[in-house]
Design a protein around this motif. Structure first.
Motif, PDB file in Angstrom:
ATOM      1  N   UNK A 237      45.086 -29.396  28.082  1.00 21.37           N
ATOM      2  CA  UNK A 237      45.980 -29.632  26.958  1.00 21.37           C
ATOM      3  C   UNK A 237      45.266 -30.405  25.867  1.00 21.37           C
ATOM      4  N   UNK A 238      45.743 -30.218  24.640  1.00 16.68           N
ATOM      5  CA  UNK A 238      45.264 -31.016  23.514  1.00 16.68           C
ATOM      6  C   UNK A 238      45.893 -32.390  23.631  1.00 16.68           C
ATOM      7  N   UNK A 239      45.068 -33.412  23.931  1.00 18.93           N
ATOM      8  CA  UNK A 239      45.645 -34.734  24.173  1.00 18.93           C
ATOM      9  C   UNK A 239      45.975 -35.471  22.886  1.00 18.93           C
ATOM     10  N   UNK A 240      45.733 -34.824  21.727  1.00 12.46           N
ATOM     11  CA  UNK A 240      46.152 -35.421  20.461  1.00 12.46           C
ATOM     12  C   UNK A 240      47.597 -35.057  20.121  1.00 12.46           C
ATOM     13  N   UNK A 241      48.221 -34.250  20.961  1.00 20.09           N
ATOM     14  CA  UNK A 241      49.590 -33.798  20.705  1.00 20.09           C
ATOM     15  C   UNK A 241      50.433 -33.955  21.961  1.00 20.09           C
ATOM     16  N   UNK A 242      51.727 -34.090  21.756  1.00 18.80           N
ATOM     17  CA  UNK A 242      52.645 -34.121  22.875  1.00 18.80           C
ATOM     18  C   UNK A 242      53.128 -32.726  23.221  1.00 18.80           C
ATOM     19  N   UNK A 243      53.239 -32.423  24.502  1.00 18.47           N
ATOM     20  CA  UNK A 243      53.685 -31.107  24.944  1.00 18.47           C
ATOM     21  C   UNK A 243      54.534 -31.229  26.209  1.00 18.47           C
ATOM     22  N   UNK A 244      55.380 -30.227  26.424  1.00 26.11           N
ATOM     23  CA  UNK A 244      56.152 -30.107  27.653  1.00 26.11           C
ATOM     24  C   UNK A 244      55.413 -29.175  28.606  1.00 26.11           C
ATOM     25  N   UNK A 245      55.296 -29.574  29.862  1.00 27.38           N
ATOM     26  CA  UNK A 245      54.737 -28.707  30.902  1.00 27.38           C
ATOM     27  C   UNK A 245      55.902 -28.266  31.782  1.00 27.38           C
ATOM     28  N   UNK A 246      56.139 -26.973  31.826  1.00 27.19           N
ATOM     29  CA  UNK A 246      57.337 -26.432  32.477  1.00 27.19           C
ATOM     30  C   UNK A 246      56.943 -25.530  33.639  1.00 27.19           C
TER      31      UNK A 246
ATOM     32  N   UNK B 263      64.536 -20.174  41.433  1.00 24.21           N
ATOM     33  CA  UNK B 263      64.515 -21.627  41.374  1.00 24.21           C
ATOM     34  C   UNK B 263      64.929 -22.104  39.983  1.00 24.21           C
ATOM     35  N   UNK B 264      65.427 -23.328  39.952  1.00 26.29           N
ATOM     36  CA  UNK B 264      65.810 -23.936  38.682  1.00 26.29           C
ATOM     37  C   UNK B 264      64.547 -24.473  37.998  1.00 26.29           C
ATOM     38  N   UNK B 265      64.261 -24.079  36.735  1.00 26.37           N
ATOM     39  CA  UNK B 265      63.059 -24.571  36.055  1.00 26.37           C
ATOM     40  C   UNK B 265      63.081 -26.094  35.909  1.00 26.37           C
ATOM     41  N   UNK B 266      61.897 -26.663  35.876  1.00 27.77           N
ATOM     42  CA  UNK B 266      61.781 -28.113  35.689  1.00 27.77           C
ATOM     43  C   UNK B 266      60.572 -28.375  34.802  1.00 27.77           C
ATOM     44  N   UNK B 267      60.681 -29.402  33.946  1.00 27.71           N
ATOM     45  CA  UNK B 267      59.577 -29.701  33.041  1.00 27.71           C
ATOM     46  C   UNK B 267      59.354 -31.198  32.915  1.00 27.71           C
ATOM     47  N   UNK B 268      58.139 -31.519  32.474  1.00 23.76           N
ATOM     48  CA  UNK B 268      57.780 -32.916  32.246  1.00 23.76           C
ATOM     49  C   UNK B 268      57.044 -33.009  30.920  1.00 23.76           C
ATOM     50  N   UNK B 269      57.342 -34.059  30.159  1.00 22.58           N
ATOM     51  CA  UNK B 269      56.723 -34.240  28.845  1.00 22.58           C
ATOM     52  C   UNK B 269      55.457 -35.077  28.971  1.00 22.58           C
ATOM     53  N   UNK B 270      54.384 -34.618  28.337  1.00 25.96           N
ATOM     54  CA  UNK B 270      53.129 -35.373  28.287  1.00 25.96           C
ATOM     55  C   UNK B 270      52.861 -35.724  26.833  1.00 25.96           C
ATOM     56  N   UNK B 271      52.852 -36.983  26.512  1.00 27.64           N
ATOM     57  CA  UNK B 271      52.628 -37.420  25.144  1.00 27.64           C
ATOM     58  C   UNK B 271      51.155 -37.502  24.795  1.00 27.64           C
ATOM     59  N   UNK B 272      50.877 -37.995  23.599  1.00 34.80           N
ATOM     60  CA  UNK B 272      49.498 -38.214  23.158  1.00 34.80           C
ATOM     61  C   UNK B 272      48.812 -39.162  24.138  1.00 34.80           C
ATOM     62  N   UNK B 273      47.580 -38.818  24.522  1.00 33.68           N
ATOM     63  CA  UNK B 273      46.925 -39.600  25.567  1.00 33.68           C
ATOM     64  C   UNK B 273      45.453 -39.813  25.238  1.00 33.68           C
ATOM     65  N   UNK B 274      44.771 -40.516  26.130  1.00 31.16           N
ATOM     66  CA  UNK B 274      43.344 -40.772  25.968  1.00 31.16           C
ATOM     67  C   UNK B 274      42.489 -39.690  26.616  1.00 31.16           C
ATOM     68  N   UNK B 275      43.126 -38.642  27.117  1.00 33.79           N
ATOM     69  CA  UNK B 275      42.390 -37.517  27.680  1.00 33.79           C
ATOM     70  C   UNK B 275      42.068 -37.633  29.152  1.00 33.79           C
ATOM     71  N   UNK B 276      42.486 -38.713  29.807  1.00 33.42           N
ATOM     72  CA  UNK B 276      42.200 -38.853  31.233  1.00 33.42           C
ATOM     73  C   UNK B 276      42.976 -37.806  32.027  1.00 33.42           C
ATOM     74  N   UNK B 277      42.388 -37.267  33.103  1.00 37.20           N
ATOM     75  CA  UNK B 277      43.069 -36.243  33.903  1.00 37.20           C
ATOM     76  C   UNK B 277      44.404 -36.753  34.442  1.00 37.20           C
ATOM     77  N   UNK B 278      45.346 -35.829  34.564  1.00 36.65           N
ATOM     78  CA  UNK B 278      46.692 -36.194  35.025  1.00 36.65           C
ATOM     79  C   UNK B 278      47.141 -35.197  36.079  1.00 36.65           C
ATOM     80  N   UNK B 279      47.819 -35.713  37.122  1.00 31.97           N
ATOM     81  CA  UNK B 279      48.361 -34.863  38.182  1.00 31.97           C
ATOM     82  C   UNK B 279      49.877 -34.814  38.048  1.00 31.97           C
ATOM     83  N   UNK B 280      50.421 -33.604  37.963  1.00 36.09           N
ATOM     84  CA  UNK B 280      51.875 -33.418  37.918  1.00 36.09           C
ATOM     85  C   UNK B 280      52.244 -32.411  39.002  1.00 36.09           C
ATOM     86  N   UNK B 281      52.926 -32.886  40.039  1.00 33.46           N
ATOM     87  CA  UNK B 281      53.440 -32.012  41.091  1.00 33.46           C
ATOM     88  C   UNK B 281      54.901 -31.706  40.795  1.00 33.46           C
ATOM     89  N   UNK B 282      55.265 -30.442  40.904  1.00 33.84           N
ATOM     90  CA  UNK B 282      56.640 -30.019  40.654  1.00 33.84           C
ATOM     91  C   UNK B 282      57.322 -29.672  41.976  1.00 33.84           C
TER      92      UNK B 282
END
Length: 646
Positions: free
Chosen positions: A479-488, A494-513
């Protein structure tokens, strides 16, 4: 006295005649300038200056003529004359071109001083904003430098060679060598012969041989900047506006440029040459480039809506070979100066030349990531040695081989413009990218979901990219870490689920759904533990209190009962045959009761739950009293059931 009076009158008449002659000469020079005939305009303006006539307007046009002919030394000297003696008549564009000319000569300190004057006069200009940002552009350019090994192009000539494009196993390029034209067919912009298109190493018959394309492509006027589709069947190229071998001028007397499309015939020659529908007699359209999927054509133009001298545009190529409406790539890429010569790689990196973005002087090559048709990313100068303090342009690059070509008019070249080959030794680092990865699972059973879709959605609810989970339920995104995005996360059923990732320093992130099922298919008497694929609910030996590892499994049952309020269960507990029959019955009853109490404590109404212990009465194998079995075989009989009763 009478003779003296006649002499004075004669002097006046001579002076008036000289003035009128100079005015006619200037008028002729202005006509040449306005029609982009800069070379004859320079000759005329210099003649006027040599005779002692000077004005702010003359100096401006002479300096601009030098500038557009890439004679930055003469341009800088003329702009200096203008700024020194006619400061009240100097425009912001004069200051900008003066700063660019000084930069092209390597005089960066003086260029910065002039650029600061430019900034004082125009706060709203995008070039001023870019220069005034808290960025050390020279340091950035230096950081990006040294990534290319520049080499010769053995087919250069003492003339002008530029605009390479990939074609089969070789190249097509533009040159004014061997045009066969007399001087009357020379282009008055720079007094050079008109350009034709040539191919080299395109097939076995033309190896090590430069061959001019056929007469359906080349005329006695300009042909340049081409791109050929991957199948080799369609070519887009630039040509002077002409009809029946005669040039067509606009109302200012300017011969504009147009993009044409040609198709390779069965005879192996280019035919069906046609103009693109968004060409015009009143503005130029030039320098075609294709997207990796060949569904978008990029080009340069000064059509209405252009921000500067020329801008980059894009247009959709429809399946029926028609075209959509051209779109400007926007102010992040285009400036109030010149953006031209686009090229798009297989990884959707847009390379182009500009003298509006901060560079080393003249036209420099820049790059920006346009994946997902996002044109708002950082624009980077690719650095030395591809860029120099002269004009550097028509950059092309093969990302698989990490090799390419670029043209430049630097002094060490063989001709007026020369093509150089290069190898990239280190990739250009673009915008901040954040790696996001994780696993998608069933919320109740914890089972991994294979083939689940993961989408990235921006703040405008537009999809930017998507991927699917692999055989282990895993996914990876950048993802472009200069922008905020939703990861869905989405999965059928199944019922969809999403999480918002805001502007960040670019460090790797783990999102388990953990996705919830839309429906659970079950009926009276079914064991919910099997439907949810629960792991064994363990109790400590000879005890009936709920262990921590078993709480996780019971929570899955609780989640199902919370989702389906009408669901009622009977908790059955079973033991293995070890121990007395009476004791096992009592122990299993207490374990079933303990499970129910835990669920009630967690918020499940007690009228939805019942329990019963069966001891060793319903063994699943032959491990009864007196039968020797392994621990694993006995474990099969130690189980809990959650039977649906309503």
């Amino acid at each position: 006295m009478k003779h003296r009076f006649k002499f004075v009158i004669l002097l006046v008449l001579i002076f008036q005649g000289v003035v009128q002659a100079q005015e006619r000469l200037i008028e002729k020079g202005n006509e040449e300038f306005e029609s982009y005939s800069f070379s004859p305009a320079i000759d005329i303006y210099k003649r006027v200056l040599d005779k002692g006539y000077v004005s702010a307007d003359l100096l401006k046009k002479l300096a601009n003529s030098y500038y557009y002919n890439a004679d930055y030394k003469e341009a800088a000297e003329t702009y200096k004359h203008l700024v020194t003696d006619y400061s009240d008549d100097v425009s912001v564009e004069d200051y900008f071109k003066y700063a660019q000319s000084l930069k092209s000569l390597g005089d960066y300190d003086s260029s910065t001083q002039v650029m600061n004057k430019f900034i004082q006069l125009t706060k709203s200009d995008g070039r001023a904003s870019a220069f005034n940002e808290d960025r050390d552009f020279m340091a950035e350019i230096e950081e990006n430098s040294g990534r290319y090994n520049l080499g010769p192009f053995e087919y250069n000539s003492p003339y002008s060679d530029f605009a390479p494009s990939f074609y089969k196993e070789g190249l097509i390029f533009s040159s004014d060598r061997d045009t066969g034209n007399f001087a009357r067919y020379r282009h008055t912009w720079n007094a050079k012969d008109f350009l034709d298109l040539y191919e080299v190493n395109a097939d076995s018959s033309s190896i090590d041989h430069v061959k001019k394309l056929d007469e359906n492509i080349n005329t006695r006027y300009h042909e340049s900047t081409s791109v050929v589709t991957k199948d080799g069947q369609t070519m887009y190229f630039t040509r002077n506006n002409s009809v029946k071998r005669k040039t067509v001028k606009d109302d200012k007397g300017i011969v504009r440029l147009k993009i044409l499309r040609a198709v390779l015939t069965d005879e192996g020659v280019w035919g069906e040459v046609e103009e693109l529908p968004f060409n015009s007699d009143s503005y130029s359209v030039a320098n075609p480039a294709l997207s990796p999927d060949e569904k978008i054509l990029y080009f340069a133009s000064d059509m209405p809506g252009t921000l500067g001298g020329s801008d980059l545009f894009m247009v959709t190529i429809n399946e029926d070979r028609s075209f959509g409406t051209p779109e400007n790539l926007g102010s992040n890429i285009n400036t109030e100066a010149r953006e031209t010569f686009p090229f798009v790689t297989t990884e959707e990196i847009l390379y182009f030349s500009s003298d509006g973005h901060p560079g080393l002087g003249g036209l420099d090559v820049f790059a920006t990531n346009i994946k997902r048709k996002d044109f708002s990313g950082k624009v980077l100068n690719v650095g030395k040695p591809v860029n120099s303090n002269t004009d550097d342009f028509t950059f092309i690059f093969d990302e698989e081989l990490r090799t390419g070509y670029v043209a430049s008019n630097r002094e060490e070249g063989m001709g007026y413009d020369d093509i150089y080959s290069f190898t990239e030794t280190r990739p250009l680092v673009f915008d901040c990218l954040q790696k996001v990865n994780g696993t998608v699972r069933d919320k109740i059973s914890n089972e991994v979901l294979i083939g689940a879709t993961i989408k990235v959605i921006d703040d405008n609810n537009e999809e930017l990219l998507s991927t699917t989970t692999d055989s282990d339920g895993n996914y990876t995104l950048e993802l472009d870490c200069n922008k905020g995005n939703f990861v869905r996360a989405l999965m059928e059923g199944y019922v969809p689920f999403e999480e918002y990732i805001g502007v960040s320093d670019g460090k790797p992130k783990i999102i388990d759904f953990y996705l919830e099922r839309e429906n659970i298919t079950a009926g009276f008497g079914d064991d919910l533990s099997k439907l949810l694929q629960l792991s064994t609910i363990y109790f400590d030996f000879d005890k009936y209190n709920i262990r921590k590892d078993s709480e996780v499994e019971i929570e899955k049952v609780i989640a199902a009962m919370e989702k389906y309020p009408s669901l009622k269960l009977k908790v059955n507990a079973h033991t293995d045959s070890r121990g007395t029959e009476a004791y096992n019955l009592w122990l299993s009853d207490k374990r079933a009761e303990s499970t129910v109490n835990y669920m009630i404590k967690e918020g499940i109404s007690k009228d939805r739950l019942t329990s019963e212990g069966f001891g060793e009465s319903e063994l699943l194998n032959d491990c009864s009293d007196g039968v020797k079995c392994s621990a694993a075989q006995h474990d099969i009989n130690r189980r809990s059931e959650f039977i649906i009763v309503e």
